[in-house]
Design an enzyme around this catalytic site. Sequence first.
Site, short mmCIF file in Angstrom:
data_model
loop_
_atom_site.label_atom_id
_atom_site.label_comp_id
_atom_site.label_asym_id
_atom_site.label_seq_id
_atom_site.Cartn_x
_atom_site.Cartn_y
_atom_site.Cartn_z
N SER A 156 82.83 26.86 5.00
CA SER A 156 81.70 27.41 5.00
C SER A 156 80.99 27.56 6.35
O SER A 156 81.49 28.05 7.17
CB SER A 156 81.10 26.65 3.85
OG SER A 156 79.53 27.18 3.37
N ASP A 201 83.05 30.55 -1.53
CA ASP A 201 83.22 29.27 -0.67
C ASP A 201 84.26 28.63 -0.85
O ASP A 201 84.90 28.21 -1.93
CB ASP A 201 81.82 28.64 -0.92
CG ASP A 201 81.72 27.55 0.08
OD1 ASP A 201 82.44 26.72 0.46
OD2 ASP A 201 80.38 27.32 0.29
#
Length: 365
Positions: A51, A183
């Site tokens: 991320s 993610d």
Amino acid sequence: MLDLNPDGKKLILSIDGGGMRGMIAIAMLAELETMTGKTCPELFDLVAGTSTGAIIAAGFGLGMSAHELLETVYRRRLPAAFRVQPRGARLWLRYLARGLRYLYDLEPFQEALGPLAQGKTIRDLRKPIVLMTTKDLRTANTYYIVSAGPGLARVGDWPVAGAVAASGAAPIFFPPVLGNLVDGGVGVFGNPCLAATVEAMEYIGAAAGFVDFNVIHFSLGTGYISTGQPPGAGRRFWLYNWVNYLINEGIHDSALQQVFSTRAIYRSRVDFRRYNPLLEADSVRAALGIDLDGRPDPSLLGLDSYEPEQVELMEDIGRAYARRIDWTWSNYVPWNPASPSHGRDGGHPLPGFAPVDWPPYWLGA
């Protein structure tokens, strides 16, 4: 000047996810560059990120310094990914109108990654080696997007900006990239330290110098906020409380377990060091020496904290923490009482154990 690597070992850096709280990690690294007189691409041989950590890892792989990433991405561009969106009640009304699918449009986030969108592919990343994580909804599998070793063959032609966006497409916050990729923190790799160590030691290996007793791994969190609850709080929990608790506890618990697992598996092979500041007001004041009068509450800093005063506080925390910790202490963790900076560095405390007072009827009385 700080000599981070006097023995010339191979250095791994891994950075947790955390959205805008990546400002804490990049500020730590900018301060480290000042302390060593070297840029992060010069210091590290492999950089892994999930991320927001993927933004940092890819930036280093493109030759950007921590100072450049802090100024170009984390001060200027990334806050815009949230600032241009509606706020407050309008944000939630739009969320409802979208069928409760996602809060933020992906386009402003892609714009924030502008410095990385240079027509580069994973194969173009040279030094340091870069590893990013993303999860594919089609296969329910985590992909390790790596710029060297046997894993490169599958992802070498992926665009760097696309891979970073996929690693950062946090469910609820952003829609999946291409409808499939989310993610890398979905699952257990919000902290990619174990994935990075396995990739370096077991797959890339001796060809790049990643051999036993020749590796130091620096693992950076983006700030720890306790999810501990007052005694008896669970009796009053309803759906919202449980959903909120389970999401946050899942993130924190998996990050900590990755630390424990990496240390347990590679303890005799890799010098593993973990750094993560505690984001509680008392600790930020006392340990980091930051005056919080009139400033945001650090325990409320979130993935989408984009206001200038929030961004400034995160930078101050990262820089202060970087100056307090001992970067050279072997196998450093914030809760180790043997560390010379223990109790004074404002780091993540060791999870405690609360006594349980069992009533007599549980004991068959």
